[in-house]
Design a protein around this motif. Structure first.
Motif, PDB file in Angstrom:
ATOM      1  N   GLU A  31      68.269  58.640  44.731  1.00  0.00           N
ATOM      2  CA  GLU A  31      69.462  58.488  45.581  1.00  0.00           C
ATOM      3  C   GLU A  31      69.960  59.859  46.040  1.00  0.00           C
ATOM      4  O   GLU A  31      69.964  60.814  45.278  1.00  0.00           O
ATOM      5  CB  GLU A  31      70.564  57.772  44.801  1.00  0.00           C
ATOM      6  CG  GLU A  31      71.890  57.667  45.555  1.00  0.00           C
ATOM      7  CD  GLU A  31      72.998  57.036  44.719  1.00  0.00           C
ATOM      8  OE1 GLU A  31      74.180  57.253  45.052  1.00  0.00           O
ATOM      9  OE2 GLU A  31      72.675  56.333  43.746  1.00  0.00           O
ATOM     10  N   TRP A  32      70.389  59.945  47.311  1.00  0.00           N
ATOM     11  CA  TRP A  32      70.904  61.213  47.811  1.00  0.00           C
ATOM     12  C   TRP A  32      71.997  60.995  48.845  1.00  0.00           C
ATOM     13  O   TRP A  32      72.117  59.937  49.443  1.00  0.00           O
ATOM     14  CB  TRP A  32      69.788  62.078  48.397  1.00  0.00           C
ATOM     15  CG  TRP A  32      68.903  61.427  49.421  1.00  0.00           C
ATOM     16  CD1 TRP A  32      67.760  60.736  49.191  1.00  0.00           C
ATOM     17  CD2 TRP A  32      69.082  61.416  50.840  1.00  0.00           C
ATOM     18  NE1 TRP A  32      67.204  60.295  50.370  1.00  0.00           N
ATOM     19  CE2 TRP A  32      67.992  60.712  51.407  1.00  0.00           C
ATOM     20  CE3 TRP A  32      70.046  61.950  51.702  1.00  0.00           C
ATOM     21  CZ2 TRP A  32      67.853  60.511  52.779  1.00  0.00           C
ATOM     22  CZ3 TRP A  32      69.910  61.756  53.084  1.00  0.00           C
ATOM     23  CH2 TRP A  32      68.816  61.049  53.596  1.00  0.00           C
ATOM     24  N   LEU A  33      72.786  62.057  49.038  1.00  0.00           N
ATOM     25  CA  LEU A  33      73.897  62.071  49.996  1.00  0.00           C
ATOM     26  C   LEU A  33      73.637  63.140  51.043  1.00  0.00           C
ATOM     27  O   LEU A  33      73.351  64.291  50.712  1.00  0.00           O
ATOM     28  CB  LEU A  33      75.217  62.361  49.268  1.00  0.00           C
ATOM     29  CG  LEU A  33      76.471  62.481  50.144  1.00  0.00           C
ATOM     30  CD1 LEU A  33      76.839  61.133  50.740  1.00  0.00           C
ATOM     31  CD2 LEU A  33      77.646  63.040  49.334  1.00  0.00           C
ATOM     32  N   HIS A  34      73.729  62.781  52.316  1.00  0.00           N
ATOM     33  CA  HIS A  34      73.555  63.699  53.440  1.00  0.00           C
ATOM     34  C   HIS A  34      74.862  64.478  53.616  1.00  0.00           C
ATOM     35  O   HIS A  34      75.876  63.929  54.051  1.00  0.00           O
ATOM     36  CB  HIS A  34      73.221  62.886  54.697  1.00  0.00           C
ATOM     37  CG  HIS A  34      72.733  63.692  55.848  1.00  0.00           C
ATOM     38  ND1 HIS A  34      73.535  64.574  56.542  1.00  0.00           N
ATOM     39  CD2 HIS A  34      71.508  63.743  56.456  1.00  0.00           C
ATOM     40  CE1 HIS A  34      72.841  65.128  57.521  1.00  0.00           C
ATOM     41  NE2 HIS A  34      71.608  64.639  57.491  1.00  0.00           N
ATOM     42  N   LEU A  35      74.854  65.763  53.294  1.00  0.00           N
ATOM     43  CA  LEU A  35      76.101  66.520  53.213  1.00  0.00           C
ATOM     44  C   LEU A  35      76.710  66.805  54.587  1.00  0.00           C
ATOM     45  O   LEU A  35      77.930  66.721  54.745  1.00  0.00           O
ATOM     46  CB  LEU A  35      75.857  67.819  52.449  1.00  0.00           C
ATOM     47  CG  LEU A  35      75.421  67.617  50.989  1.00  0.00           C
ATOM     48  CD1 LEU A  35      75.088  68.944  50.338  1.00  0.00           C
ATOM     49  CD2 LEU A  35      76.510  66.890  50.197  1.00  0.00           C
ATOM     50  N   ALA A  36      75.909  67.133  55.577  1.00  0.00           N
ATOM     51  CA  ALA A  36      76.470  67.404  56.902  1.00  0.00           C
ATOM     52  C   ALA A  36      77.088  66.151  57.504  1.00  0.00           C
ATOM     53  O   ALA A  36      78.170  66.205  58.118  1.00  0.00           O
ATOM     54  CB  ALA A  36      75.382  67.958  57.825  1.00  0.00           C
ATOM     55  N   GLN A  37      76.433  65.011  57.336  1.00  0.00           N
ATOM     56  CA  GLN A  37      76.988  63.764  57.845  1.00  0.00           C
ATOM     57  C   GLN A  37      78.270  63.407  57.092  1.00  0.00           C
ATOM     58  O   GLN A  37      79.212  62.847  57.683  1.00  0.00           O
ATOM     59  CB  GLN A  37      75.961  62.634  57.717  1.00  0.00           C
ATOM     60  CG  GLN A  37      76.416  61.293  58.266  1.00  0.00           C
ATOM     61  CD  GLN A  37      76.442  61.207  59.790  1.00  0.00           C
ATOM     62  OE1 GLN A  37      76.435  62.221  60.469  1.00  0.00           O
ATOM     63  NE2 GLN A  37      76.464  59.990  60.312  1.00  0.00           N
ATOM     64  N   THR A  38      78.342  63.742  55.813  1.00  0.00           N
ATOM     65  CA  THR A  38      79.558  63.486  55.037  1.00  0.00           C
ATOM     66  C   THR A  38      80.722  64.277  55.597  1.00  0.00           C
ATOM     67  O   THR A  38      81.850  63.760  55.698  1.00  0.00           O
ATOM     68  CB  THR A  38      79.327  63.845  53.561  1.00  0.00           C
ATOM     69  OG1 THR A  38      78.226  63.077  53.058  1.00  0.00           O
ATOM     70  CG2 THR A  38      80.562  63.554  52.728  1.00  0.00           C
ATOM     71  N   GLU A  39      80.489  65.522  55.990  1.00  0.00           N
ATOM     72  CA  GLU A  39      81.553  66.319  56.598  1.00  0.00           C
ATOM     73  C   GLU A  39      82.015  65.699  57.911  1.00  0.00           C
ATOM     74  O   GLU A  39      83.220  65.623  58.187  1.00  0.00           O
ATOM     75  CB  GLU A  39      81.057  67.749  56.834  1.00  0.00           C
ATOM     76  CG  GLU A  39      80.789  68.530  55.556  1.00  0.00           C
ATOM     77  CD  GLU A  39      80.201  69.903  55.842  1.00  0.00           C
ATOM     78  OE1 GLU A  39      80.051  70.260  57.043  1.00  0.00           O
ATOM     79  OE2 GLU A  39      79.880  70.637  54.882  1.00  0.00           O
ATOM     80  N   ARG A  40      81.066  65.252  58.726  1.00  0.00           N
ATOM     81  CA  ARG A  40      81.432  64.666  60.017  1.00  0.00           C
ATOM     82  C   ARG A  40      82.218  63.365  59.833  1.00  0.00           C
ATOM     83  O   ARG A  40      83.201  63.116  60.542  1.00  0.00           O
ATOM     84  CB  ARG A  40      80.175  64.422  60.849  1.00  0.00           C
ATOM     85  CG  ARG A  40      79.505  65.701  61.339  1.00  0.00           C
ATOM     86  CD  ARG A  40      78.410  65.407  62.347  1.00  0.00           C
ATOM     87  NE  ARG A  40      77.231  64.817  61.727  1.00  0.00           N
ATOM     88  CZ  ARG A  40      76.181  65.510  61.292  1.00  0.00           C
ATOM     89  NH1 ARG A  40      76.179  66.836  61.380  1.00  0.00           N
ATOM     90  NH2 ARG A  40      75.125  64.902  60.769  1.00  0.00           N
ATOM     91  N   VAL A  41      81.772  62.520  58.901  1.00  0.00           N
ATOM     92  CA  VAL A  41      82.486  61.261  58.667  1.00  0.00           C
ATOM     93  C   VAL A  41      83.885  61.541  58.141  1.00  0.00           C
ATOM     94  O   VAL A  41      84.855  60.871  58.519  1.00  0.00           O
ATOM     95  CB  VAL A  41      81.686  60.372  57.689  1.00  0.00           C
ATOM     96  CG1 VAL A  41      82.533  59.192  57.214  1.00  0.00           C
ATOM     97  CG2 VAL A  41      80.415  59.864  58.360  1.00  0.00           C
ATOM     98  N   THR A  42      84.030  62.537  57.275  1.00  0.00           N
ATOM     99  CA  THR A  42      85.353  62.898  56.759  1.00  0.00           C
ATOM    100  C   THR A  42      86.271  63.334  57.891  1.00  0.00           C
ATOM    101  O   THR A  42      87.455  62.950  57.941  1.00  0.00           O
ATOM    102  CB  THR A  42      85.227  64.011  55.713  1.00  0.00           C
ATOM    103  OG1 THR A  42      84.363  63.590  54.654  1.00  0.00           O
ATOM    104  CG2 THR A  42      86.588  64.368  55.128  1.00  0.00           C
ATOM    105  N   GLU A  43      85.769  64.148  58.804  1.00  0.00           N
ATOM    106  CA  GLU A  43      86.572  64.561  59.952  1.00  0.00           C
ATOM    107  C   GLU A  43      86.950  63.363  60.817  1.00  0.00           C
ATOM    108  O   GLU A  43      88.087  63.259  61.301  1.00  0.00           O
ATOM    109  CB  GLU A  43      85.820  65.591  60.788  1.00  0.00           C
ATOM    110  CG  GLU A  43      86.625  66.099  61.965  1.00  0.00           C
ATOM    111  CD  GLU A  43      85.888  67.121  62.802  1.00  0.00           C
ATOM    112  OE1 GLU A  43      86.395  67.469  63.902  1.00  0.00           O
ATOM    113  OE2 GLU A  43      84.810  67.578  62.376  1.00  0.00           O
TER     114      GLU A  43
END
Length: 470
Positions: free
Chosen positions: A446-458
């Protein structure tokens, strides 16, 4: 609002304290109760709650109240309440939802990876619970904190993090009832626990399937007997169970035959699927064995199979020895774990009753059928977007992602959505997340896409800001 400062704050938080704390969260084996019967004494769920609580307590959120809520005999829940920004008087509460319980390891992980050891690699955070759904609480608080620093605003907001989602959220209804007055009238629900079709744009889930599951055991003997002495005299429990399943599913096509598990697919959802498929989206990355074909050739029909049609999966078995240990024995029983994904608008209780009736009526050879651990949860179909939310999504998608947002149905189940849709029928829903193809939720690596996480947070922060102006 200073949008540049908003983005910089979100990026800085994710790349420092949020990522560090989420990495530590990975090390906690906070198995959902369905996978840890001793969860209360083992204490891992409570440890997960306390770990995230400590990080949330350090955030700069004026007037915030933070509590680990613990009803007797139930899994804990973490609740963060933040008053509305000055001058915001919508009278509505925003709920940001996530969960802290996890799936088990589910097999061997790749070399260098481990379910309980965080690994940063190629812009991803590997580890169980990183993407499903540990990031959610961090994203919610980061969005709120960045809003304050950037001069943004939001309505009264509640961050709700449960610890039973991976078990079907058996305690959530009790908590929602217990917290009803504290939550207040809900106008917007943001659920951070889904996957999209790629990592390039903002994806919103517009439907989720329901679920029904049970343990089915067919027993024909009190003890195993030499197959040479008994076969042809006593019916095989496996053969009986095959006949029972044939009542429910066409084994040639996978079509579920019970009418209670079927619905008419709405035209707007059909249009969403056709649009996404036409644009090349909705192509899941699946570890197909070489030479294996999908269940059909029409990509639209495949998506509908996964989002608006019932399916049966056998997810476990008992009474079957390993191949190495199997002898010439007519086994006394066969047990299967049956998992049904249900159409979003199907009545899960009615569907479960129909399944049980089909399995227990006129059983071949009068074999003994045992039904255990039966449960069901209904799905969810999103309401029509309010004009302000549709316009905000268009703007946020263009400015944050550089791509138009897209909608899709999901094959999974989040009981929280059905509960809130029933309780707050006038609320708007934003069901999104940074997960996407190949994220390996529920399976090894299992993994988390960190750049996409930043964009979704914004994106979440800007949606909250827009809602406060309504």
């Amino acid at each position: 609002m200073d949008q540049r400062l908003l983005r910089e704050t979100i990026q800085d938080t994710w790349r420092t304290s949020a990522l560090a704390s989420l990495s530590e969260f990975v090390t906690i084996p906070a198995l959902s109760p369905a996978f840890d019967a001793l969860w209360a004494s083992n204490g891992h769920l409570h440890a997960a709650v306390e770990h995230v609580r400590a990080w949330l307590a350090a955030r700069e959120l004026p007037g915030a109240e933070l509590e680990a809520v613990k009803l007797p005999g139930r899994t804990p829940l973490l609740l963060l309440e933040i008053p509305a920004s000055a001058g915001v008087a919508t009278g509505e509460t925003v709920v940001l939802y996530g969960h802290l319980d996890k799936q088990p390891a589910a097999g061997e992980w790749s070399p260098g990876l481990d379910p309980w050891t965080p690994v940063l690699k190629d812009g991803r955070l590997y580890g169980r619970g990183a993407g499903d759904d540990g990031y959610a609480g961090y994203a919610a608080a980061t969005a709120l904190e960045a809003l304050h620093r950037a001069g943004g605003r939001h309505a009264r907001t509640v961050v709700l993090l449960e610890t039973g989602e991976e078990s079907g959220s058996p305690d959530l209804a009790a908590y929602l009832d217990h917290l009803r007055d504290r939550i207040g009238p809900v106008g917007l629900v943001v659920c951070l626990d889904v996957a999209g079709g790629d990592y390039e744009r903002l994806w919103l889930a517009t439907s989720l399937r329901g679920i029904a599951f049970l343990d089915l055991t067919v027993r024909v003997l009190d003890a195993g007997v030499h197959s040479g002495h008994s076969s042809g005299l006593v019916p095989s429990s496996f053969r009986v169970i095959r006949q029972l399943l044939d009542r429910i599913e066409d084994s040639r096509t996978g079509e579920v035959l019970l009418p209670e598990l079927s619905v008419e697919i709405p035209e707007d959802r059909l249009a969403e699927v056709r649009q996404a498929v036409a644009e090349g989206g909705l192509r899941p990355e699946l570890p197909l064995t070489e030479g294996v074909r999908l269940a059909g050739d029409d990509p639209v029909e495949l998506v509908l199979n996964n989002t608006w049609r019932a399916t049966l999966s056998v997810t476990g078995a008992s009474g079957l020895p390993s191949l190495e240990d199997a002898g010439n024995v007519l086994r006394p029983f066969t047990g299967l774990k049956l998992s049904f994904r249900l159409p979003p608008t199907a009545d899960s209780a009615v569907a479960l009753r129909a399944v049980v009736d089909a399995l227990t009526t006129d059983v071949p050879y009068q074999a003994k059928v045992e039904i255990g651990r039966a449960a069901a949860a209904s799905g969810w179909n999103a309401p029509k977007l309010a004009p302000w939310l549709a316009a905000t999504l268009d703007q946020v998608s263009a400015e944050v992602f550089g791509q138009p947002w897209r909608a899709l149905g999901l094959g999974g189940t989040i009981p929280f959505l059905g509960l809130f849709a029933e309780t707050y029928p006038d609320a708007q829903f934003v069901v999104t997340g940074p997960r996407g193809p190949g994220n390996n939720a529920h399976v090894p690596d299992e993994w988390l896409h960190l750049a996409q996480t930043e964009r979704v947070t914004e994106a979440v922060a800007r949606i909250l800001h827009a809602h406060a102006g309504e």
